[in-house]
Design a protein around this motif. Sequence first.
Motif, short mmCIF file in Angstrom:
data_model
loop_
_atom_site.label_atom_id
_atom_site.label_comp_id
_atom_site.label_asym_id
_atom_site.label_seq_id
_atom_site.Cartn_x
_atom_site.Cartn_y
_atom_site.Cartn_z
N PHE A 94 0.82 -1.23 0.00
CA PHE A 94 0.00 0.00 0.00
C PHE A 94 0.86 1.27 0.00
N GLN A 95 2.17 1.11 -0.02
CA GLN A 95 3.04 2.29 0.06
C GLN A 95 3.06 3.06 -1.27
N GLY A 96 3.46 4.33 -1.19
CA GLY A 96 3.65 5.15 -2.39
C GLY A 96 2.36 5.65 -3.03
N ARG A 97 1.24 5.56 -2.28
CA ARG A 97 -0.05 6.04 -2.83
C ARG A 97 -0.57 7.24 -2.06
N GLY A 98 0.24 7.77 -1.15
CA GLY A 98 -0.22 8.92 -0.38
C GLY A 98 -1.07 8.55 0.84
N LEU A 99 -1.15 7.25 1.16
CA LEU A 99 -2.01 6.84 2.29
C LEU A 99 -1.48 7.37 3.63
N ALA A 100 -0.17 7.27 3.84
CA ALA A 100 0.38 7.73 5.12
C ALA A 100 0.11 9.23 5.28
N LYS A 101 0.33 9.97 4.21
CA LYS A 101 0.14 11.42 4.29
C LYS A 101 -1.31 11.76 4.63
N ARG A 102 -2.26 11.10 3.96
CA ARG A 102 -3.67 11.40 4.22
C ARG A 102 -4.06 10.99 5.65
N ALA A 103 -3.61 9.81 6.06
CA ALA A 103 -4.00 9.30 7.38
C ALA A 103 -3.39 10.17 8.50
N VAL A 104 -2.13 10.52 8.38
CA VAL A 104 -1.49 11.34 9.42
C VAL A 104 -2.14 12.73 9.44
N GLY A 105 -2.42 13.26 8.24
CA GLY A 105 -3.09 14.56 8.16
C GLY A 105 -4.44 14.55 8.87
N GLU A 106 -5.20 13.48 8.67
CA GLU A 106 -6.53 13.38 9.33
C GLU A 106 -6.41 13.29 10.84
N VAL A 107 -5.45 12.50 11.31
CA VAL A 107 -5.29 12.36 12.77
C VAL A 107 -4.84 13.70 13.38
N LEU A 108 -3.96 14.41 12.68
CA LEU A 108 -3.53 15.72 13.21
C LEU A 108 -4.71 16.71 13.25
N GLU A 109 -5.53 16.66 12.21
CA GLU A 109 -6.70 17.55 12.19
C GLU A 109 -7.63 17.23 13.36
N ALA A 110 -7.85 15.94 13.60
CA ALA A 110 -8.73 15.52 14.71
C ALA A 110 -8.11 15.92 16.05
#
Length: 164
Positions: A94-110
Motif C-alpha cells: 500500500f506504500q507510495g499512494r499517499g495513504l500515510a500522508k492522508r492518514a497522518v493529516g486526518e489524525v492531526l486535524e482531529a
Amino acid sequence: MRLRNVEPGDVEAYVRMRCDPAMMAELGGPLPAEGMADKVRLDVERTAADDWWVRMIVPDGAGPEVVAGTVTLWPHEEDGERITEIGWMVLPEFQGRGLAKRAVGEVLEAAGADGRWGRVHAFPGATNGASNALCRSLGFELLGDREVVFAGRVLRTNHWVIEP
Ligand SMILES: CC(C)(COP(=O)(O)OP(=O)(O)OC[C@H]1O[C@@H](n2cnc3c(N)ncnc32)[C@H](O)[C@@H]1OP(=O)(O)O)[C@@H](O)C(=O)NCCC(=O)NCCS
C-alpha cells in the motif's frame, strides 16, 4: 482511505507491521511476534479509554478487516516532560499512494479539533526518507536530531514538531 480504531482482530496486521525486518528497518529491527497479542489488547484498551488514539488505515473500497497501515497518537514522558507523539506505518503493498500522508493529516486535524494534545512530536529515523518527507510535506518543523528509545532500543532520529 478511512480510519477505524484498533480491534482485537488486528494481531495479524501488527505482526506484519512490527515483526517484519523490512518494515522495522528504520525502527531498530523486528519485534518478537509473541508480544503482539498483548500489545493489541493494550492498544484496544487505551484507545477505548480515549487515552491513546490507535487508528487503522482501511484502503478505499475495502472492508474494515483490510488493514493498509496504522497511525498512533499517544502521550508520554520525554526528558521529564509530558509530550504527545505521533507514529505511522503503511504495509509495502500500500506504500507510495499517499495513504500515510492522508492518514497522518486526518489524525492531526482531529487532534487539533480535540484540543487536549498540544504540540505533536514525531521522531522518524534519521535515514527514513519517506517519513522525513512526510513530516516536511505536512508542515512539521524540524527541531534537530535526537536519540530516542523505541521498544527498548536507542534510535538516531530527526525531531519534528507541529501545532495541529
Ligand atoms: C514511511 C511510510 C509510512 C510511508 O508510507 P506511504 O503511504 O508510502 O507514504 P506516502 O505515499 O503518503 O508519502 C509520504 C511522503 O513521502 C514521500 N516518499 C515516499 N516514499 C519515499 C521514499 N522512499 N523516499 C523519499 N520520500 C518518499 C512521498 O513523496 C510523500 O512526500 P510528498 O508529500 O512531498 O510527495 C511507509 O514507507 C512505512 O511504513 N515504512 C516502514 C515503517 C516506518 O518507517 N515507519 C515510520 C516510523 S516514524
